[in-house]
Structures are given as C-alpha cells and as structure tokens.
Design a protein around this motif. Structure first.
Motif, PDB file in Angstrom:
ATOM      1  N   ALA A  40     -25.980 115.698  51.792  1.00  0.00           N
ATOM      2  CA  ALA A  40     -25.717 116.917  52.567  1.00  0.00           C
ATOM      3  C   ALA A  40     -26.260 118.160  51.863  1.00  0.00           C
ATOM      4  N   GLU A  41     -26.741 117.973  50.632  1.00  0.00           N
ATOM      5  CA  GLU A  41     -27.269 119.068  49.819  1.00  0.00           C
ATOM      6  C   GLU A  41     -26.278 120.223  49.711  1.00  0.00           C
ATOM      7  N   GLN A  42     -25.039 119.866  49.298  1.00  0.00           N
ATOM      8  CA  GLN A  42     -24.018 120.899  49.119  1.00  0.00           C
ATOM      9  C   GLN A  42     -23.047 120.506  48.010  1.00  0.00           C
ATOM     10  N   SER A  43     -22.511 121.514  47.354  1.00  0.00           N
ATOM     11  CA  SER A  43     -21.509 121.257  46.316  1.00  0.00           C
ATOM     12  C   SER A  43     -20.181 120.927  46.994  1.00  0.00           C
ATOM     13  N   VAL A  44     -19.380 120.163  46.304  1.00  0.00           N
ATOM     14  CA  VAL A  44     -18.043 119.822  46.777  1.00  0.00           C
ATOM     15  C   VAL A  44     -17.067 120.113  45.646  1.00  0.00           C
ATOM     16  N   GLY A  45     -15.858 120.499  46.015  1.00  0.00           N
ATOM     17  CA  GLY A  45     -14.896 120.813  44.965  1.00  0.00           C
ATOM     18  C   GLY A  45     -13.465 120.866  45.455  1.00  0.00           C
ATOM     19  N   ILE A  46     -12.559 120.682  44.505  1.00  0.00           N
ATOM     20  CA  ILE A  46     -11.128 120.782  44.754  1.00  0.00           C
ATOM     21  C   ILE A  46     -10.564 121.677  43.662  1.00  0.00           C
ATOM     22  N   THR A  47      -9.936 122.769  44.065  1.00  0.00           N
ATOM     23  CA  THR A  47      -9.357 123.716  43.116  1.00  0.00           C
ATOM     24  C   THR A  47      -7.925 124.052  43.529  1.00  0.00           C
ATOM     25  N   ASN A  48      -7.216 124.664  42.602  1.00  0.00           N
ATOM     26  CA  ASN A  48      -5.851 125.137  42.856  1.00  0.00           C
ATOM     27  C   ASN A  48      -4.940 124.056  43.432  1.00  0.00           C
ATOM     28  N   LEU A  49      -5.089 122.842  42.927  1.00  0.00           N
ATOM     29  CA  LEU A  49      -4.239 121.738  43.357  1.00  0.00           C
ATOM     30  C   LEU A  49      -2.818 122.019  42.876  1.00  0.00           C
TER      31      LEU A  49
END
Length: 180
Positions: free
Chosen positions: A164-173
């Motif tokens: 998909a040519e995009q960054s993925v992330g999970i923050t503030n869990l």
C-alpha cells in the motif's frame, strides 16, 4: 414470659443448599491511536497480574482460555486457578472470549474509544494489570497486509506496508479493567 419475647427470633433453617457467592465479571477495555491499521488482534493467552479479592497479595500469571482445570470440590471447570496462602478454598477464573458489548479485536472505527476485548468471570481473585509487553499481536493494515508477532516492548509500534506504500502504526495504547 416476658424475657422470652425479648430475645431475637431466629429465621427457620432452609433445607435448600447454600449458594456460593456470585462471580464477578471484570472486562479488559483497550484503546489506541491507529495509523493505517484496520485491526489489532490480541494474543491467545493473557499475561495479567491478579490480586486476591479480599487482600493485597498479587501474582503475575498467564491465563490460557483453552486450558481447562477441575475446580476442587466441584463438578465445574475453570481456565485458571490458584490457592492463596492461608486461604481455605481455591480462587479461579474463566475467560469470556466475547465480552458483552465488546469485540475480540481493536478496529479503526472504535480504536479511539475504550472497547471491551475480553472478560474474566472471577471468584477470589481479580485481574488488576495487563502485561501488554508479554505476548505477540497480529496487526492488519488498511491495505490488507498482515504483521504477525507484533510486540509492544517499546510501547508504540511502527512498520511499513510495502504493497500500500504507507506507514502503519499503533500509539497511545491504553487499557483499564472494569467490573461489568
């Protein structure tokens, strides 16, 4: 006789068996900020700290929903049990995989809100902390790429979806336990 009527009356004894105390259901609620993440799936086992219901003692434990143990002195089973020092009976809990009003994953549409992802039916102990750093999660990007064995040792997680040519992330869990 006057002294006789002044004494408190005792309730008649019932022949019905005594009922055990009701179990307490405690749900784990989770929220996070998701960047290009469609869903976060949780580990199959839960690493938690449990506390004695009427005490201060705590223990780190792993709870496996597929584990089945017999409850001593009962015909029932549970997913986890332990006996606290000095206690007469075992404390135990069962995992409720699909909590009332919740879902078994954290998804993009409800990620910013606390969502119940698992519940525990407890007697004699209660989960009070979730060891989020223990366990591997599965993350599915909005582009459809699956990232297995994701950990939160650094608290936040980032990667790149090449397709998909995009960054993925999970923050503030964040998480909390609440009685249901």
């Amino acid at each position: 006789d006057r002294s006789r009527s002044a004494q408190p009356q005792q309730a008649p004894r019932s022949s019905a068996p005594r009922q055990p105390p009701t179990m307490v259901v405690i749900s784990l609620f989770v929220k996070a900020d998701l960047e290009n993440v469609a869903r976060v799936e949780f580990p199959s086992q839960w690493s938690v700290v449990v506390q004695q219901t009427n005490g201060d003692e705590r223990r780190e434990v792993i709870i496996d929903p597929d584990n089945e143990e017999e409850i001593t002195g009962s015909r029932g089973t549970c997913n986890f049990k332990l006996k606290w020092p000095g206690a007469k009976k075992e404390s135990y809990l069962n995992v409720i995989k699909e909590p009332k009003g919740g879902q078994t994953f954290l998804g993009g549409d409800r990620a910013g809100d606390y969502v119940a992802v698992v519940a525990f039916d407890c007697r004699g102990l209660e989960p009070v902390e979730w060891n989020i750093k223990d366990g591997s999660f599965r993350v599915v990007s909005e582009g459809g790429k699956t990232f297995d064995d994701v950990t939160f040792e650094e608290e936040d997680w980032y990667d790149y979806d090449d397709d998909a040519e995009q960054s993925v992330g999970i923050t503030n869990l964040d998480f909390k336990f609440e009685r249901s």
